[in-house]
Design an enzyme around this catalytic site. Sequence first.
Site, mmCIF file in Angstrom:
data_model
loop_
_atom_site.group_PDB
_atom_site.id
_atom_site.type_symbol
_atom_site.label_atom_id
_atom_site.label_comp_id
_atom_site.label_asym_id
_atom_site.label_seq_id
_atom_site.Cartn_x
_atom_site.Cartn_y
_atom_site.Cartn_z
ATOM 1 N N LEU A 163 1.019 -1.029 -0.134
ATOM 2 C CA LEU A 163 -0.123 -0.091 -0.091
ATOM 3 C C LEU A 163 0.613 1.313 0.140
ATOM 4 O O LEU A 163 0.500 2.251 0.290
ATOM 5 C CB LEU A 163 -0.988 0.077 0.983
ATOM 6 C CG LEU A 163 -2.360 -0.966 0.990
ATOM 7 C CD1 LEU A 163 -3.041 -0.909 2.198
ATOM 8 C CD2 LEU A 163 -3.030 -0.599 -0.150
ATOM 9 N N HIS A 164 2.360 1.105 -0.108
ATOM 10 C CA HIS A 164 3.187 2.062 -0.653
ATOM 11 C C HIS A 164 3.178 2.901 0.604
ATOM 12 O O HIS A 164 3.353 4.324 0.441
ATOM 13 C CB HIS A 164 2.642 3.056 -1.599
ATOM 14 C CG HIS A 164 2.105 2.638 -2.640
ATOM 15 N ND1 HIS A 164 2.644 1.501 -3.722
ATOM 16 C CD2 HIS A 164 0.444 2.381 -3.092
ATOM 17 C CE1 HIS A 164 1.674 0.853 -4.540
ATOM 18 N NE2 HIS A 164 0.562 1.429 -4.380
ATOM 19 N N HIS A 165 3.576 2.267 1.693
ATOM 20 C CA HIS A 165 3.622 2.970 2.887
ATOM 21 C C HIS A 165 5.086 2.697 3.728
ATOM 22 O O HIS A 165 5.061 2.240 4.898
ATOM 23 C CB HIS A 165 2.415 2.699 3.921
ATOM 24 C CG HIS A 165 1.043 2.964 3.555
ATOM 25 N ND1 HIS A 165 -0.050 2.576 4.229
ATOM 26 C CD2 HIS A 165 0.710 3.719 2.441
ATOM 27 C CE1 HIS A 165 -1.111 3.055 3.304
ATOM 28 N NE2 HIS A 165 -0.432 4.047 2.289
ATOM 29 N N GLN A 166 5.900 2.631 2.928
ATOM 30 C CA GLN A 166 7.329 2.214 3.576
ATOM 31 C C GLN A 166 7.944 3.237 4.635
ATOM 32 O O GLN A 166 7.601 4.374 4.216
ATOM 33 C CB GLN A 166 8.511 2.068 2.412
ATOM 34 C CG GLN A 166 8.105 0.897 1.632
ATOM 35 C CD GLN A 166 6.998 1.183 0.235
ATOM 36 O OE1 GLN A 166 6.915 2.434 0.056
ATOM 37 N NE2 GLN A 166 6.819 0.331 -0.452
#
Length: 666
Positions: free
Chosen positions: A597-600
């Site tokens: 979900l692109h939350h690194q």
Amino acid sequence: MKLFLIVLFFMLSQHSAVVVYDDNDEGIVDVDDNEYAVPMSCDQYCSNRREKRFEEPVRSRIVETMLRTPMYAMNDSAPDIFSILKDQYTLPKGFTGPLKEYDFIVVGAGSAGSVLASRLSKGKMASVLLLEAGQGENVFTEVPILAPLFQRTDYVWPYEMEYQPGVCMGMEGGRCFWPRGRAVGGSSVINYMIYTRGMPADWDRIAADGNYGWSYRDVLPYYMKSERAKLRGLAESPWHGRDGELNVEDIPFRSKLSKSFLDAAKMLGHRRVDYNSPDAFGFSFIQATMSNGRRVSSAKAFLHNIKKRKSIHILPNSRVTKILIEPSTKTARGVEFYRNGRKYQILANKEVILSAGPIESPHLLMLSGIGPREHLTSLGIPVIHDLKVGETLYDHISFSALTFTINKTRLTLVERKISTVENVVQYTQFGDGPMSSIAGVETIGYIKTNVSDEIGDYPDIELLGTCASLASDDGKVVARGSRIADWLYNDVFRPIENIESFTVLLMLLHPESKGYMRLRSTNPFEQPMLYGNYLTHPKDVATVIAAIRYIIKMVDTPPFRQHGARVYEKKFPNCKKFEFGSDSYWECAIRTVTATLHHQIATCKMGPASDPTAVVDPELRVHGVNNLRVVDSSVIPRTIAAHTNAPAIMIGEKGADMIKRTWGLN
């Protein structure tokens, strides 16, 4: 005449962020030809950049329909339609190039960098150079329903996780795809606009680890400072700001399934809440960073109105490759970057600030000699300071393939049905209708599964209700943007393209599995090696399976059953040996479609000097290096129950105040 209409429409469409130039805030920089930076000729990296690009054009029925209307009419045979009507950033009047020196150099004009640069350059107190590797937004990026389309365009860094056996098995090449925003506005130009702050306990735990000033009580004012909320039923809420630049509003489009989602949650004992208040454990409609149905990126909120401010110079298409550091004093002096085929070295009188995001900020630190000594030495990089840069990496993963079919029509967003001129006109004139949907995502809720060992209302899963599935666009956009492999899509999802279907997404909020990153080489244009280590901890697998079972239970309630909703039981081809619905089957399924979900976060982890894994201190200063900070989501040290766009903006706000206090700029 056609061109005039296009330009007129583009100008009118910006009413969500009306441009009022800050002409009275001219800054302190004088125009002097002798002060301009002198570009240098390119070195070996110009011919050996090794940057990945997307070669095939990306189109959708919605875009093709838009191009047939007078408002968007243009040459639709152009190889890159997204290059048309692009937001431009030029130097303020009187300047012909970047200067040799600025007070502050901010690397990255993303969610954090945009607000940070805006705040630092205000009030004629300091000069700011804002460098961004990407380009400006265009007329299509503001249309919410097109968000997934941009994951296969040059508006992203097309990062790939290193191959990990047993995850992302159903993705192209068996690799997890990690696109990050590459634009003025960063990932806020391509994300799903979901505005979430995190639970109070998340920030209180961060503060309890020794990060003074980062409790929920400390960060809440910075969330509210940016916010311009216009939310139904919350006009008098004390937890929302109304005077900021960042529009936060309800999504104009709501399907009947959104009501079913909330009604089903109520039947299972969940409350309706404002999930961006301290009392956040419950369910709600999504609050989004949009205005009148149009995306409001960090660039639109914080940069559009100050383009003429002489104290800030915004340079897009400028790739920073190194931080210039004086080895003897360990003091950051400036940066090196490439722009238009030339190399520049520009100095910072006060600070260099990295806001390049959770991958590029640590990438730049390591290239510049700040990072794990053994790793840097192995690549021949002189070590300035030994820090655990990139040693910690957390990410939120999802399972986007849990699909439900219904026996009614016109309840979901089927692309071929909603791609009409009437819907485009509706959106253009009124900012609502299907085009204002964030690709079908409508509702949100927090649950605590039976796997959790937490006390009290502390969630381990976020649920996202939608009115679409991977089959809703015939596999042309969402599945391709997620890099779902053809063998999987054709076998499982193509058979239901003519049946209305939807999914409920889950997000694993607090993974136990921890990843890391490394340099691939000393070539700054070569992407680093990213190791997610997804699902390596058994508790993560158990929590996701528990969430899937909870979703199935939720959909098996009267609010959904009235639409004939039932779980789609087509087995994944690689999971056929397992009984559908068994724990073994669901584990195989989530290891097949393991979606980020692109939350690194945490690659430049914040922590006190006593924390051996910390990269920056609680004031975001890089440990052991002078005049260098990291101000973006990479500093978040723990997993939080939030999509990271709003926290990144908050970090930009808070970082700006800390920097101004340091230099007496308040």
